[in-house]
Design a protein around this motif. Structure first.
Motif, short mmCIF file in Angstrom:
data_model
loop_
_atom_site.label_atom_id
_atom_site.label_comp_id
_atom_site.label_asym_id
_atom_site.label_seq_id
_atom_site.Cartn_x
_atom_site.Cartn_y
_atom_site.Cartn_z
N SER A 266 4.01 9.04 63.69
CA SER A 266 3.47 8.38 62.51
C SER A 266 2.76 7.11 62.98
O SER A 266 3.00 6.62 64.09
N ILE A 267 1.91 6.60 62.14
CA ILE A 267 1.18 5.38 62.46
C ILE A 267 1.36 4.39 61.31
O ILE A 267 1.16 4.73 60.14
N GLU A 268 1.77 3.20 61.65
CA GLU A 268 1.89 2.12 60.66
C GLU A 268 1.17 0.90 61.23
O GLU A 268 1.68 0.22 62.11
N LEU A 269 -0.03 0.68 60.75
CA LEU A 269 -0.85 -0.40 61.28
C LEU A 269 -0.36 -1.74 60.74
O LEU A 269 -0.14 -1.89 59.53
N PRO A 270 -0.16 -2.72 61.61
CA PRO A 270 0.31 -4.04 61.16
C PRO A 270 -0.81 -4.82 60.46
O PRO A 270 -1.99 -4.58 60.70
N ARG A 271 -0.41 -5.70 59.58
CA ARG A 271 -1.41 -6.55 58.92
C ARG A 271 -2.02 -7.53 59.92
O ARG A 271 -3.23 -7.78 59.89
N ARG A 272 -1.18 -8.08 60.77
CA ARG A 272 -1.67 -8.96 61.81
C ARG A 272 -1.83 -8.15 63.09
O ARG A 272 -0.95 -7.38 63.46
N GLY A 273 -2.94 -8.33 63.75
CA GLY A 273 -3.20 -7.58 64.97
C GLY A 273 -3.62 -6.15 64.71
O GLY A 273 -3.46 -5.28 65.57
N ARG A 274 -4.17 -5.89 63.51
CA ARG A 274 -4.58 -4.54 63.14
C ARG A 274 -5.65 -4.01 64.09
O ARG A 274 -5.60 -2.86 64.53
N ASP A 275 -6.64 -4.87 64.38
CA ASP A 275 -7.73 -4.43 65.27
C ASP A 275 -7.21 -4.09 66.66
O ASP A 275 -7.66 -3.11 67.28
#
Length: 318
Positions: A266-275
């Motif tokens: 699964s993938i859960e992209l963080p709000r900070r450091g998304r890029d």
């Protein structure tokens, strides 16, 4: 050439020899596969001299892959480019034979299929990130082998309308699980989310930047230099909270191969450091794509300047 070098891939009419490929198809139907090379090489030779952009892009790619792995014995000159075009022509022919029901499905060998079969049995869908490597249409062989597989392939085909019309004529029922999209809107995302939730798979290319002018991309090392890749597949996986797999196809000595690989549960992209998180995902994909490109260097079919930071004018985005 200077103007075309900066053109977005979707603005380039990839191949205009649809009539020639139709001829090859009928020759294969009547006389079999063996006599095709007598016709295929003249068609590829015409394309070699008639399409300087594709010729230059092929030569540049073959040069990069030869430098990355000298043991491949790839020649980036005109002969190598001609072989590259012939390989593409044979891939198109296989597509037409496959869509018309004339393809030898027994020649396809699957690797890692068990991970997909387990997902089908659990009625759990996911995202398949594929590439313009080999022949993605071979998934139709898998669909016939695994009746429980439901697959929706996202593609942008505005640059190849004539070719897709030809495939539809060969077998009108073959396009039922193809979804032509220029941009994944919120409505499209909801539709795809419902499909994945119902246990279906969504296949999307990981080696073509978005069609729209403001499409999100990330850069990664690929065959010795920095190239741009789309982040859309990973954003969708984050939205759907579903597993993501890699799908590669290539032609081997015994026939075609399809490789499935687990990429992320699964993938859960963080709000900070998304890029940064997206860049890491793209880098992992680019590494696997380069591995398979080195296994079958003449099977990667992106005939435009892949490494050039191309841009599409806003007026051309629609």
């Amino acid at each position: 050439m200077t103007a075309e070098r900066g053109a977005h891939w979707a603005q380039i009419n990839e191949f205009s020899f649809v009539a020639g490929m139709r001829l090859l198809y009928w020759v294969a139907q009547i006389f079999g596969r063996r006599p095709l090379r007598f016709i295929l090489y003249p068609i590829a030779l015409w394309y070699l001299f008639a399409k300087p952009t594709a010729r230059a892009a092929s030569g540049a790619y073959l040069g990069r892959i030869a430098r990355a792995n000298p043991t491949l014995k790839i020649h980036p000159g005109l002969l190598g480019v001609l072989r590259h075009f012939v390989s593409f022509g044979e891939s198109i022919l296989d597509k037409m034979l496959l869509w018309s029901g004339s393809f030898d499905a027994n020649s396809v060998k699957f690797h890692g299929l068990e991970i997909i079969v387990e997902q089908i049995a659990a009625r759990r869908g996911g995202i398949l990130i594929c590439a313009h490597l080999g022949n993605l249409e071979l998934c139709r062989v898998l669909a016939r082998r695994e009746p429980g597989l439901r697959l929706t392939v996202l593609l942008h085909t505005l640059h190849a309308v004539r070719f897709n019309r030809l495939l539809a004529q060969l077998n009108p029922a073959s396009g039922v699980n193809l979804m032509q999209v220029t941009e994944v809107t919120s409505a499209t995302a909801v539709l795809l989310a419902d499909k994945v939730a119902a246990g279906e798979f969504v296949a999307i290319a990981g080696d073509r930047i978005p069609v729209t002018a403001n499409g999100r991309v990330a850069s990664a090392k690929f065959v010795g230099d920095t190239a741009r890749f789309p982040v859309g597949p990973y954003v969708l996986a984050d939205l759907f909270r579903c597993p993501i797999y890699l799908l590669f196809s290539l032609r081997a000595e015994h026939g075609w191969e399809i490789h499935f690989e687990p990429f992320r549960d699964s993938i859960e992209l963080p709000r900070r450091g998304r890029d940064n998180a997206l860049a890491a995902l793209v880098a992992d994909y680019a590494g696997r794509l380069e591995y398979f490109c080195q296994r079958a260097p003449l099977e990667w079919f992106n005939f435009y300047d892949f490494w050039h930071a191309s841009a599409m004018e806003q007026a051309d985005a629609p």
